[in-house]
Design a protein around this motif. Sequence first.
Motif, PDB file in Angstrom:
ATOM      1  N   ASN B 288       0.781  -1.294   0.128  1.00 20.50           N
ATOM      2  CA  ASN B 288       0.431  -0.323  -0.252  1.00 20.50           C
ATOM      3  C   ASN B 288       0.591   1.547   0.237  1.00 20.50           C
ATOM      4  OD1 ASN B 288      -1.916  -1.937  -0.208  1.00 20.50           O
ATOM      5  ND2 ASN B 288      -2.224  -0.864   2.080  1.00 20.50           N
ATOM      6  N   SER B 289       2.297   0.709   0.488  1.00 24.23           N
ATOM      7  CA  SER B 289       3.224   2.546  -0.037  1.00 24.23           C
ATOM      8  C   SER B 289       3.377   3.277   1.439  1.00 24.23           C
ATOM      9  CB  SER B 289       3.095   2.853  -1.153  1.00 24.23           C
ATOM     10  OG  SER B 289       2.691   2.705  -2.884  1.00 24.23           O
ATOM     11  N   ASN B 290       2.260   3.113   1.764  1.00 21.64           N
ATOM     12  CA  ASN B 290       1.922   3.452   3.469  1.00 21.64           C
ATOM     13  C   ASN B 290       3.305   3.060   4.633  1.00 21.64           C
ATOM     14  OD1 ASN B 290       0.537   5.288   4.101  1.00 21.64           O
ATOM     15  ND2 ASN B 290      -0.605   3.554   3.820  1.00 21.64           N
ATOM     16  N   VAL B 291       4.435   4.321   4.306  1.00 20.22           N
ATOM     17  CA  VAL B 291       6.045   3.267   4.387  1.00 20.22           C
ATOM     18  C   VAL B 291       5.791   4.012   6.321  1.00 20.22           C
ATOM     19  CG1 VAL B 291       7.937   4.236   4.710  1.00 20.22           C
ATOM     20  CG2 VAL B 291       6.696   4.040   2.905  1.00 20.22           C
ATOM     21  N   ALA B 292       5.289   5.185   6.144  1.00 18.64           N
ATOM     22  CA  ALA B 292       5.440   5.899   7.294  1.00 18.64           C
ATOM     23  C   ALA B 292       4.120   5.065   8.900  1.00 18.64           C
ATOM     24  CB  ALA B 292       4.487   7.230   7.941  1.00 18.64           C
ATOM     25  N   TYR B 293       2.787   4.700   7.920  1.00 21.97           N
ATOM     26  CA  TYR B 293       1.996   3.621   8.596  1.00 21.97           C
ATOM     27  C   TYR B 293       2.597   2.154   9.187  1.00 21.97           C
ATOM     28  CZ  TYR B 293      -2.304   1.770  10.911  1.00 21.97           C
ATOM     29  OH  TYR B 293      -3.530   1.139  11.240  1.00 21.97           O
ATOM     30  N   GLY B 294       3.150   1.728   8.011  1.00 23.16           N
ATOM     31  CA  GLY B 294       3.834   0.358   8.308  1.00 23.16           C
ATOM     32  C   GLY B 294       5.382   0.182   9.586  1.00 23.16           C
ATOM     33  N   ALA B 295       6.072   1.378   9.423  1.00 25.46           N
ATOM     34  CA  ALA B 295       6.721   1.901  10.414  1.00 25.46           C
ATOM     35  C   ALA B 295       6.376   1.832  12.311  1.00 25.46           C
ATOM     36  CB  ALA B 295       7.854   2.641   9.911  1.00 25.46           C
ATOM     37  N   ALA B 296       5.041   2.080  11.463  1.00 28.83           N
ATOM     38  CA  ALA B 296       4.464   2.346  13.193  1.00 28.83           C
ATOM     39  C   ALA B 296       3.925   0.801  13.597  1.00 28.83           C
ATOM     40  CB  ALA B 296       3.391   3.616  13.138  1.00 28.83           C
ATOM     41  N   ILE B 297       3.385   0.634  12.662  1.00 30.93           N
ATOM     42  CA  ILE B 297       3.006  -1.129  13.049  1.00 30.93           C
ATOM     43  C   ILE B 297       4.298  -1.943  13.320  1.00 30.93           C
ATOM     44  CG2 ILE B 297       2.327  -3.567  12.116  1.00 30.93           C
ATOM     45  CD1 ILE B 297       0.386  -1.813  10.010  1.00 30.93           C
ATOM     46  N   ALA B 298       5.610  -1.568  13.060  1.00 26.52           N
ATOM     47  CA  ALA B 298       6.308  -2.613  13.501  1.00 26.52           C
ATOM     48  C   ALA B 298       7.114  -2.051  14.917  1.00 26.52           C
ATOM     49  CB  ALA B 298       8.089  -1.437  11.987  1.00 26.52           C
ATOM     50  N   VAL B 299       7.417  -0.566  14.771  1.00 24.18           N
ATOM     51  CA  VAL B 299       7.567   0.321  16.179  1.00 24.18           C
ATOM     52  C   VAL B 299       6.573  -0.262  17.517  1.00 24.18           C
ATOM     53  CG1 VAL B 299       7.163   2.571  18.035  1.00 24.18           C
ATOM     54  CG2 VAL B 299       8.320   2.158  15.516  1.00 24.18           C
ATOM     55  N   LEU B 300       5.580  -1.117  16.791  1.00 26.96           N
ATOM     56  CA  LEU B 300       4.725  -1.363  17.645  1.00 26.96           C
ATOM     57  C   LEU B 300       4.932  -2.854  18.436  1.00 26.96           C
ATOM     58  CD1 LEU B 300       2.251  -1.248  18.767  1.00 26.96           C
ATOM     59  CD2 LEU B 300       0.930  -2.623  17.404  1.00 26.96           C
ATOM     60  N   LEU B 301       5.554  -3.652  17.172  1.00 27.26           N
ATOM     61  CA  LEU B 301       5.625  -5.212  16.680  1.00 27.26           C
ATOM     62  C   LEU B 301       7.090  -5.299  17.919  1.00 27.26           C
ATOM     63  CD1 LEU B 301       5.223  -7.725  16.180  1.00 27.26           C
ATOM     64  CD2 LEU B 301       6.425  -7.341  13.872  1.00 27.26           C
ATOM     65  N   LEU B 303       8.192  -3.035  20.371  1.00 24.45           N
ATOM     66  CA  LEU B 303       8.044  -2.818  21.181  1.00 24.45           C
ATOM     67  C   LEU B 303       6.576  -3.930  22.059  1.00 24.45           C
ATOM     68  CD1 LEU B 303       6.028   1.459  22.119  1.00 24.45           C
ATOM     69  CD2 LEU B 303       8.484   0.077  21.997  1.00 24.45           C
ATOM     70  N   MET B 304       6.477  -4.613  21.630  1.00 23.78           N
ATOM     71  CA  MET B 304       5.193  -6.068  22.346  1.00 23.78           C
ATOM     72  C   MET B 304       6.937  -6.995  22.169  1.00 23.78           C
ATOM     73  SD  MET B 304       2.135  -6.437  20.039  1.00 23.78           S
ATOM     74  CE  MET B 304       2.139  -6.041  18.568  1.00 23.78           C
ATOM     75  N   LEU B 307       9.206  -5.746  24.870  1.00 22.53           N
ATOM     76  CA  LEU B 307       8.016  -6.357  26.372  1.00 22.53           C
ATOM     77  C   LEU B 307       8.355  -7.242  27.502  1.00 22.53           C
ATOM     78  CD1 LEU B 307       6.418  -3.673  27.958  1.00 22.53           C
ATOM     79  CD2 LEU B 307       4.623  -4.938  27.259  1.00 22.53           C
ATOM     80  N   ILE B 308       8.092  -8.541  26.125  1.00 29.85           N
ATOM     81  CA  ILE B 308       8.356 -10.076  26.043  1.00 29.85           C
ATOM     82  C   ILE B 308       9.122  -9.682  26.888  1.00 29.85           C
ATOM     83  CG2 ILE B 308       7.886 -12.505  25.612  1.00 29.85           C
ATOM     84  CD1 ILE B 308       5.965 -10.550  23.353  1.00 29.85           C
ATOM     85  N   SER B 309      10.179  -9.532  26.541  1.00 28.85           N
ATOM     86  CA  SER B 309      11.836  -9.627  26.194  1.00 28.85           C
ATOM     87  C   SER B 309      12.632  -9.302  28.080  1.00 28.85           C
ATOM     88  CB  SER B 309      12.822  -9.541  25.948  1.00 28.85           C
ATOM     89  OG  SER B 309      12.562  -9.539  24.211  1.00 28.85           O
ATOM     90  N   PHE B 310      11.283  -8.175  28.355  1.00 31.80           N
ATOM     91  CA  PHE B 310      11.491  -7.962  29.923  1.00 31.80           C
ATOM     92  C   PHE B 310      11.390  -8.933  30.472  1.00 31.80           C
ATOM     93  CE2 PHE B 310      10.735  -4.660  32.752  1.00 31.80           C
ATOM     94  CZ  PHE B 310      11.414  -4.721  34.048  1.00 31.80           C
ATOM     95  N   TYR B 311      10.292  -9.128  30.442  1.00 30.44           N
ATOM     96  CA  TYR B 311       9.396 -10.475  31.387  1.00 30.44           C
ATOM     97  C   TYR B 311      10.489 -11.675  31.624  1.00 30.44           C
ATOM     98  CZ  TYR B 311       5.840  -6.744  32.780  1.00 30.44           C
ATOM     99  OH  TYR B 311       5.165  -5.699  33.725  1.00 30.44           O
ATOM    100  N   VAL B 312      10.317 -11.983  30.336  1.00 30.77           N
ATOM    101  CA  VAL B 312      11.204 -13.348  30.470  1.00 30.77           C
ATOM    102  C   VAL B 312      12.522 -13.112  31.082  1.00 30.77           C
ATOM    103  CG1 VAL B 312      11.551 -15.082  28.643  1.00 30.77           C
ATOM    104  CG2 VAL B 312       9.464 -14.021  28.466  1.00 30.77           C
ATOM    105  N   ALA B 313      12.529 -12.374  30.741  1.00 30.31           N
ATOM    106  CA  ALA B 313      14.579 -11.787  31.505  1.00 30.31           C
ATOM    107  C   ALA B 313      14.306 -12.169  33.212  1.00 30.31           C
ATOM    108  CB  ALA B 313      15.356 -10.313  31.220  1.00 30.31           C
ATOM    109  N   ARG B 314      13.307 -11.145  34.024  1.00 33.05           N
ATOM    110  CA  ARG B 314      12.990 -10.981  35.220  1.00 33.05           C
ATOM    111  C   ARG B 314      12.588 -12.274  35.164  1.00 33.05           C
ATOM    112  NH1 ARG B 314       9.686  -6.437  37.256  1.00 33.05           N
ATOM    113  NH2 ARG B 314       8.449  -7.807  37.498  1.00 33.05           N
ATOM    114  N   LEU B 315      11.981 -12.966  35.176  1.00 37.71           N
ATOM    115  CA  LEU B 315      11.654 -14.171  35.354  1.00 37.71           C
ATOM    116  C   LEU B 315      12.210 -15.551  35.152  1.00 37.71           C
ATOM    117  CD1 LEU B 315       8.760 -15.728  36.226  1.00 37.71           C
ATOM    118  CD2 LEU B 315       9.041 -16.336  33.493  1.00 37.71           C
TER     119      LEU B 315
END
Lengths: 360, 321, 424
Positions: B288-301, B303-304, B307-315
Motif C-alpha cells: 500500500n506504499s504506506n511507509v509511515a504507517y507500516g513503520a508505526a506497526i513495526a514500532v508496535l511490534l 515494543l511488544m 516487553l516480552i523480553s523484559f518480562y522473560v528476563a525478569r522471570l
Amino acid sequence: MTEVKLDRIGKSYGSVEAVQQFDLTIREGEFLVLLGPSGCGKSTTLRMIAGLESITKGDLMIGGTRMNDVDPKDRGVAMVFQNYALYPHKTVFDNMAMALKLQKVPAAEIQDRVGRTAELLGLTDYLHRKPAALSGGQRQRVAIGRAIVRTPDVFLFDEPLSNLDAKLRVKMRMELQELHDRLGATSVYVTHDQVEAMTLADRIVIMNGGVVAQVGTPREVYDRPADEFVAGFIGSPAMNFLDLMRDDTGRWITECGSLVLPSLPVDAGARRQVRLGVRPEHIAVTAGGQPQGDLDYQAEVLLDELLGADALLSLGVGKARLLARVGGTDHPVQGDRVAIALTAAQLHVFDADTGVALRD
Amino acid sequence: MTILQAPDRRDHPAGRSLARKRSMTQATSKRRGATYELERGYRRMIIPAILAVAIFAIVPLAGMLALSFSDYHLIRGSKGEFGFHNFARLLSDQRLVNSIYVMSVLSIFGVAAQVVIGTAVAVGLQKIVGKWRLGRVLFLVPYAVPHVAVALIWLSLFTPTLSPINAFFDLFGFTVPTFLTTQNGAMFAIIVADTWTNFPFAMLIILAALQGISTDLDEAAAIDGASRVKTFIFITLPLLMPALLMVTLFRFIDSLKHFPMIFVITKGGPGRSTQATNFYAYVQTFQNSNVAYGAAIAVLLFLMAALISFYVARLNQRVSQ
Amino acid sequence: MKHLCTTALVASFAMAAPFAPTAADAEEINVVMFGMPYTNGLRKLADDFEAETGIKANIDVIGQDVFENRITLSFTGGTGDIDVVHAPVIQVQRWVAANWLKPITAEVAAMAVKDDILKGPLDAYKINGEQYAVPFMAATGLMTYRQDVLEAAGVGVPETWAEMLEIAPQVTNDDRAAIALRAVPGQGFNMFIFPMIMRAYGGKFFADYTGGDLTPAINSPETLEALKVYIELINDYAPQGAGNFNFAEVNAAAQNGQVVFTVEGTGVVTQIVDPEKSKFADVTGIALPPGGPAGRSPAIAVHGLAIPSSAENPEASARFIEWAVSPETMTKIALAEPFSNFTTGSVAQNAEVIAKYDAVHPDFLRMQGEALNLAIGHYRPLLPDWPSLGAAIGENINAAVNGLMSPEDALAAAEQEMKDILGQ
C-alpha cells in the motif's frame, strides 16, 4: 539390619567383563570397603547392588530376597555419590526430604526426621539454603543426611570423600566412622584410598581388573596379602620387590648377587625363582653398623627424604635398590653407609609367575 | 546473561571457585586493581561488537521510529506532518487487531508445540547412546531447510490435490478436511510448518541443557524412589527451566516475525484472515506504499517484543535464584 | 522532509535486503529481475551481451518477494546500484508516481528494434506521453480443456461462463473436478483471473476509467453476478482446497488430470500442453477464455525492462535493453526456454520458433495471438495505486470465495476500501 549376599555376580559390557564372579556375603552391620585402582570394577559392583547397573550374571540377595530385577527404590538401599548429587534447585531440607515425600510419609514426620538428622550432622542452620550456598563438607553432610534420613537397610558410598580437600577428608572420615558406630547399618564403601579403607573397614575387598584379589580385615590384608598385587597396593610407600634365584647350594640370591638369603621363611617347593617382598617400614637401619646376622646387609643411602615424623631412605645394596622408612630424627643421610636388617617373619614371598603369596 | 548459564553451574567446583575468586578480588584492593585492568581490556574487546550493534540495530531502529511519526507515503511523498497520527490510527485499525490475534495464535501455539516437541525429542535422543547417536543429525534437517522451501513443502502437503496424505486416505474412502480455506485451518497449517522447521532449535538447546545435568541426579532420584516420570517432573524439568525459558523467549520473539510461511502458504488468506502483524506491516509498507504507517506497526511490534523480553528476563532471574 | 524520510527508510530496511553490488565502473551494469522463463533465459546469455558490447552485465534473478524489498530499498535510497530493472506494467504507474523511473522516450525512439515490438504492450508503458519501459513479454489468459472428456460427455467447448457452469456438472466425476482457477488473494493471483469473469458480465473497477472518472464502481449487480459465478465454479466444480489455489496448484491439477478446464496465463498454459510435463497434453485443447453478455476480455500481463532514475550510466542501460528485446536475443530465449509470449513480433516468424511451439501444441501461437488482440491494455487499471487496490479487492474476493463473508458484503467492502486508498 540386613545381610547382603553377592552370589557369583558378574557384569559384562559386550565382550568386556567388568566384574567377574564376585562372591561375597556382607554381614549385618558390617562396614565393607571395596578398594582398588580405577577401572577395577569396584564402582560397578556397588552400582549393581544399588540397582543402577543391571547384573549380567549371578544373584544379588539383600535380606534374603533376590534383588536382581528390583527397582533401586525397592531395594532398601541409600547411596552417597562422589559428587554429592544434590538437587541444586532444592533446599537442604527438600533434598533430605525427597525420599520421604515420595514414600508419602506424613509431613509432620518428615519434619521430625529431617530435623533430627540435620541435628545429628550439624546442618540445622542450613536447612533452608540451596546446595550452591554450602561448602564442600556441608554438601557432603547433606548427601549423607539424605541417605540416613530414610533409615535404609544398606548404605552405599561411592568414593564420598574424594572431592574434598585433604584436611576435610580426614575430618569427614572420622565423622563417618562415628556415624557408623552409632547407626550400625550395613555399609558398602567404595574407595581408591587405602587409608580410608584401612581406617573405616571391618573388612576390605581388594579388586583388580574385575576380579576380587583378596577379602580380609585391614590387618589381614596388610600382614598377609594374598598376592603381589594386594601386597603392592596396600601400604605406603609400596612394598619393595626383589627377584630371587636359587643357586646350586640352595641359597637365594638376587640377579647380580647383591643380596643373598641363606633360606626363605616359607617352603618354596621346587621353585628356582621367587619374588621377595619387604615393606619399607620393616627394614631396620643402623647407621655405621656392620652386618651381623644372616639377614643383615651393608647398604649405601642414595637419597633421603624427610616426611616429618618419618624419613624415606633410598638404599643401594650392591645393585639392588630398597626403600626404607625410618624415624625422622637423626636419620642417616645421602652418602652414609649403613647396616640393614630384615626380619624373616616380615618377609613376603610370591610365586614369580602367578604372583600368589607362598605360605607354609 | 544469566539465562545462558547451565543450571548447575554454581554447583560445579570450577564455577564455585570462580565465584569465590571473584568475591575475594572484591575484598582485596590490590587485586581489584588487577581485575580493573583486565576488565578494561575486555571492554576494549567488545567495542567492535558495540559498533556493529549500533550501526545495524540502533540506527535502523531510530530510522524506523522517525518514520513512524512522519506521514511519508511512497507515491504521495510527505506533507511534512510529524506526530502521533499513525499511532492514533493504530488504535482504531480493525485489521491490526485481527493481525495481533493471528500473531498471538501462531506464536503461542507454535512456540508451545516447538518447545514441547523439541524437549520430548531431546529427552528421547539423550537416552540413545552408541552409533545411533548420529541419528541426532536427522532431526536437525528441518532446521537447515530454507523457510521458503519448508513453506512450499507444507503448502503441497496441505493442498488436497497434491498431498500424499489426502491420496493415502482417499484409498480408504476418507476425505481429509481442507485446511487452507478456513482461518483456523490455515493457522493450523502455518503452525505445523513453523513447528516442523523450528522444533530442532528447541531440541538443540534442550539437549545441551540436558547434557549439563549430571546423570547422578537421575540416579539419586531413582534411589530416592522417584519413577522416571517423577524424576523428569521434579528433577529434570526444574533444572531445564532456564533453558526452556530461553528457548521460549528466543522462539517467541523470532516467531513474531512470521512471514515466509504466511507469504508462501496462504498469502494472508483466506481473505486476510492470516495476516499476522508483521505481514500486515509488510502489506502497508510495500503493497500500500504506506511507509509511515507500516513503520508505526513495526514500532508496535518492536515494543511488544521488548516487553516480552523484559518480562522473560525478569522471570529467568527469579528462576535462576 | 522527504529526504529525511527516505534516508530513514533505507536505514530501517537495510537489514532486510542483501547488500547489493555497485557498478564498479562504466563498463559494468547491474540488472535485477524476478524469476520467469524469459529472465532465466536472459541471465544465461549475459556473456553474449558482454561479447557484443564490452559491457559486463550482472544479471540478478531473484524471488518476487525479495525483489520488492530490494528495489524499494534501492529506489527510495537512490543508491544507483540498479541499472536495469524488471518492470511489470502493473507496477510502473506507481513507480513513476514515486519518481523511481527515468523516462526513456528518446532512447526507445533511437532503437532499431522499436517497430518490431507489439504496439499494445509498448504503449502500456506510456504515461503522460513519455515511454518508461520496453516490454519483453505479454502473458495473456487462455483456456485449456480436455478434448477426450468433452467428447465423451458429448458437449462442446464453452464460449461463455454461463455455458461453463452448464457443462461443469456433466464432466465432473469422483476422481475429477471440472475446473481449477487461481483463488489465492493478490493482485497478481486471483485478480489476474477474476476480472475476466467480471468484464464478461459487464462489471468494472471504476465508473469510467477511459473517460477519467475514477469513482470506484466495483459494487455493481454485474460484478456481483460475476463473483457468484466465480464462487460457484470454485466451490462446486473445483477440486477440494481450491479456495487457496495459486497458479502452481492449478497447473498441477491440470497436468495430473484432476480437472477438465483451466483458465490461466500463457506461461502456465504452455506447461499444461507440454507433452514432456503432462501426460494429458495430447488430449488437451486450447481456446480463448469464456466470455459473457459483455463480451470476452482475456487477461493480460505485460512485463518489461526499465531504467531507474538513479541509474548512473543510462546509455549502457539502454544498450542492454535494446539487446535484451532484440529479435536475436528473443529468438534464442524462445528456443531455449518455455517462452512463447514474446513481444518482439518478428520472432513469431522464425521457422524454428514456430516449429517448436507447434510441436507443443498446434493451436498455441494462433490462440495466443487472438487473445492478445482481444485483450485491453487496462485489463487491470494502470494506476499508481493499483497494487494496493488489487490487493484489497483480491482479499475481499477471496474472503467471499471461502465463505468468510457474503459476495454482497465483499464487494461493498472492496469498494469502500478502494475509496479509502484513493483518498476519496
